[in-house]
Design an enzyme around this catalytic site. Structure first.
Site, mmCIF file in Angstrom:
data_model
loop_
_atom_site.group_PDB
_atom_site.id
_atom_site.type_symbol
_atom_site.label_atom_id
_atom_site.label_comp_id
_atom_site.label_asym_id
_atom_site.label_seq_id
_atom_site.Cartn_x
_atom_site.Cartn_y
_atom_site.Cartn_z
ATOM 1 N N HIS A 74 -53.200 -7.638 25.596
ATOM 2 C CA HIS A 74 -52.043 -7.037 25.998
ATOM 3 C C HIS A 74 -51.879 -5.533 25.356
ATOM 4 O O HIS A 74 -52.143 -5.800 23.870
ATOM 5 C CB HIS A 74 -50.995 -7.698 25.432
ATOM 6 C CG HIS A 74 -50.624 -9.213 26.092
ATOM 7 N ND1 HIS A 74 -50.259 -10.229 25.657
ATOM 8 C CD2 HIS A 74 -50.776 -9.465 27.455
ATOM 9 C CE1 HIS A 74 -49.841 -11.200 26.691
ATOM 10 N NE2 HIS A 74 -50.348 -10.604 27.872
ATOM 11 N N TYR A 124 -52.974 -8.048 19.914
ATOM 12 C CA TYR A 124 -53.691 -9.101 19.552
ATOM 13 C C TYR A 124 -53.812 -10.513 20.270
ATOM 14 O O TYR A 124 -53.619 -11.435 19.956
ATOM 15 C CB TYR A 124 -53.248 -9.455 18.103
ATOM 16 C CG TYR A 124 -52.766 -8.625 17.069
ATOM 17 C CD1 TYR A 124 -53.589 -7.342 17.071
ATOM 18 C CD2 TYR A 124 -51.582 -8.529 16.596
ATOM 19 C CE1 TYR A 124 -53.210 -6.574 15.938
ATOM 20 C CE2 TYR A 124 -51.180 -7.741 15.542
ATOM 21 C CZ TYR A 124 -51.954 -6.450 15.386
ATOM 22 O OH TYR A 124 -51.541 -5.595 14.723
ATOM 23 N N HIS A 125 -54.005 -10.305 21.608
ATOM 24 C CA HIS A 125 -54.004 -11.341 22.520
ATOM 25 C C HIS A 125 -55.091 -11.503 23.502
ATOM 26 O O HIS A 125 -54.995 -11.563 24.547
ATOM 27 C CB HIS A 125 -52.718 -11.464 23.237
ATOM 28 C CG HIS A 125 -51.400 -11.530 22.766
ATOM 29 N ND1 HIS A 125 -50.195 -11.134 22.981
ATOM 30 C CD2 HIS A 125 -51.328 -12.136 21.542
ATOM 31 C CE1 HIS A 125 -49.120 -11.333 22.148
ATOM 32 N NE2 HIS A 125 -49.868 -12.017 21.085
ATOM 33 N N PRO A 126 -56.478 -11.289 22.943
ATOM 34 C CA PRO A 126 -57.528 -11.208 23.913
ATOM 35 C C PRO A 126 -57.802 -12.810 24.357
ATOM 36 O O PRO A 126 -57.706 -13.883 23.763
ATOM 37 C CB PRO A 126 -58.557 -10.666 22.835
ATOM 38 C CG PRO A 126 -58.248 -11.308 21.524
ATOM 39 C CD PRO A 126 -56.745 -11.232 21.528
#
Length: 529
Positions: free
Chosen positions: A289, A463-465
């Site tokens: 994101h 921070y959403h890999p």
């Protein structure tokens, strides 16, 4: 000798360690590269504002230069401590949208559909305020309302309604769309990480060993079956029929597969790694994101600030936290937010707000003096996809992260729409009265061309890999619907890397749900109340 070796004590690894060690006949080893979760900045919620600066609990990754972002390298903080990223995140409890899981079902079968996911979310959850058909109240994961939200967070919600969005009490209920205060993974005002929820109650088990400060360098094989793991100085082995489970997340799980000879064969050979199984999709399908902000200087001192005049409040906050577990130190910083559509043609929300009653620059790594507000907006359903590849065969070197942000033109248009909507909310009366001036993008940045240039210059990760060990029923997927790595035996991946597609929301709770689901499929005993 162990029956299960779990690599990574993050959101998934902690769930697996708890569930699998529930069978006293099985020996379980949980291995974490980082240390114990002793830092007070982990447990005091507002401490997350400085966690990005503490190398001891954070991998502190950097992406490769990104052409679409003016050649910038983006900072990717990831948890390197018991609890993983659940020990350094903003504690927002979010599941995503039901349509996310319908997409997973099409990719990986009905065991990943929304009815099953909802059942698991409810089982895991112990919600202190909401008890209805969408929530659980008896699970191990504490979820609660914020104890002492900043007045500006409520002003943001009011501004959102003035801008035309519905107010939502519960983003995990019947309808996600709208604005409101977030629920958080906290208990009595303190962070409730995966380590607190799942490890603390079972640390006493004689069949569970938890190793910290121990980085796994590769998976060992006997033929095509995983037989153990190598650390820097020793090896740990499996009992016959045992399993190695990678729970290192979207960066480290594919890296460890490749270091172990599983991945794109040509690339592995270029690094001098013997190919155990040529699996081209390892490291591909990386989704994240991307986020852009509107930042304003405040006309008053309501925000959380860095200034001499804030000192009395800081002392009062420390007293309140110590005595009552209330006050500003219980803030998760991103206290309020919302889900909205970038345009009327969208069939569900594809943008997310995170409102912060403070300045936040460079993930908190740059100090901003004074009082201000920051409104983040991210693209929830990006079409751009990147890769994780090996930069070196040295297991102690970080992998190469090519996020490939904004490589899909549609993503540029989505973030542009989101930036405009964020500006509208900040200019709505309930917030405008608290705004002294817009700092970023700034009043001189107007028009689509200038705003897109600003996005390319300032956008950062939220921070959403996910997605780099894609799960699916098709032969090309990295893992099957039970997390088993294709082409070998005794090896699974269980973490956010197996998500077929990215979740339209924060990814911590969905990662725990993934682990709970696969633990069931592995025959782990039911959790005892």
């Amino acid at each position: 000798m162990y029956d299960y070796i779990i690599i990574g004590a993050g959101s998934a690894g902690c769930v697996l360690a708890e569930r699998l060690s529930g069978d006293p006949s099985k020996r379980v080893c949980l291995i974490e590269a980082g240390g114990k979760d002793r830092s007070p900045f982990i447990h005091i919620p507002l401490g997350l504002a400085v966690l990005a600066r503490i190398k001891g609990v954070n991998w502190g990754h950097q992406t490769a230069p990104d052409a679409a972002l003016k050649g910038r390298r983006l900072y990717w903080p990831r948890g390197r401590v018991l609890g993983g990223s659940s020990s350094i995140n903003a504690m927002i409890y979010m599941r995503g949208h039901p349509e996310d899981y319908r997409g997973w079902a099409r990719a990986a079968g009905e065991n990943w559909d929304w009815p099953r996911a909802l059942e698991l979310f409810k089982r895991l959850e112990r919600n202190a305020q909401i008890a209805d058909a969408f929530h659980g109240t008896e699970g191990p994961l504490a979820v609660s309302d914020l104890r002492s939200p900043n007045p500006l967070s409520r002003a943001f919600v009011k501004a959102g309604t003035e801008a035309g969005y519905a107010e939502r009490r519960d983003f995990n209920g019947a309808d996600q769309e709208g604005v409101g205060l977030f629920q958080v993974t906290q208990k009595t005002g303190k962070r409730f990480s995966a380590a607190r929820a799942f490890l603390d109650p079972v640390r006493h088990r004689g069949n569970l060993d938890i190793l910290t400060g121990s980085q796994v360098t590769r998976v060992l094989f006997d033929g095509r079956r995983a037989s153990g793991v190598a650390l820097e100085t020793r090896e740990i082995h499996l009992n016959p029929g045992g399993e190695v489970i990678l729970s290192g997340g979207a960066i480290h799980s594919p890296q460890l597969l490749m270091l172990s000879g599983i991945g794109p064969g040509a690339m592995l050979r270029d690094h001098g790694i013997e190919v155990q199984h040529d699996l081209p999709e390892v490291g591909r399908n990386l989704a994240d994101h991307l986020d852009i902000t509107v930042m304003t200087a405040a006309a008053d001192r309501l925000p959380i600030g860095i200034a001499p005049t804030f000192l009395p409040r800081a002392l009062r906050a420390a007293w309140q936290f110590a005595r009552q577990r209330r006050g500003e130190l219980t803030s998760n910083v991103a206290e309020a937010g919302g889900f909205l559509r970038s345009g009327p043609e969208r069939d569900r929300p594809n943008l997310q707000f995170h409102f912060i009653p403070a300045y936040l620059r460079d993930h908190g790594r740059k100090t901003s003096f004074g009082y201000g507000m920051t409104l983040h907006v991210c693209d929830l359903l990006p079409l751009s996809r990147g890769t994780i590849t090996l930069a070196s065969p040295d297991p102690l070197k970080p992998p190469r992260i090519d996020a490939n942000y904004l490589s899909a033109p549609e993503d540029v248009e989505t973030l542009l729409a989101g930036l405009k909507q964020a500006r509208q909310v900040m200019q709505a009366p309930a917030l405008a009265r608290h705004v002294k001036a817009e700092l970023f993008p700034g009043p001189d940045i107007q028009g689509d061309t200038a705003l897109i240039d600003d996005i390319r210059a300032r956008a950062e990760t939220i921070y959403h890999p996910v997605g780099t060990c894609r799960m699916g029923m098709d032969a090309g997927s990295v893992v099957d619907p039970e997390g088993c790595v294709r082409g070998v035996e005794g090896l699974r991946v269980v973490d956010a890397s197996i998500m077929p597609t990215i979740i339209a929301g924060n990814t911590n709770a969905p990662t725990m749900m993934i682990a709970e689901n696969i633990a069931d499929r592995m025959g782990a005993p039911a959790r005892q109340p």
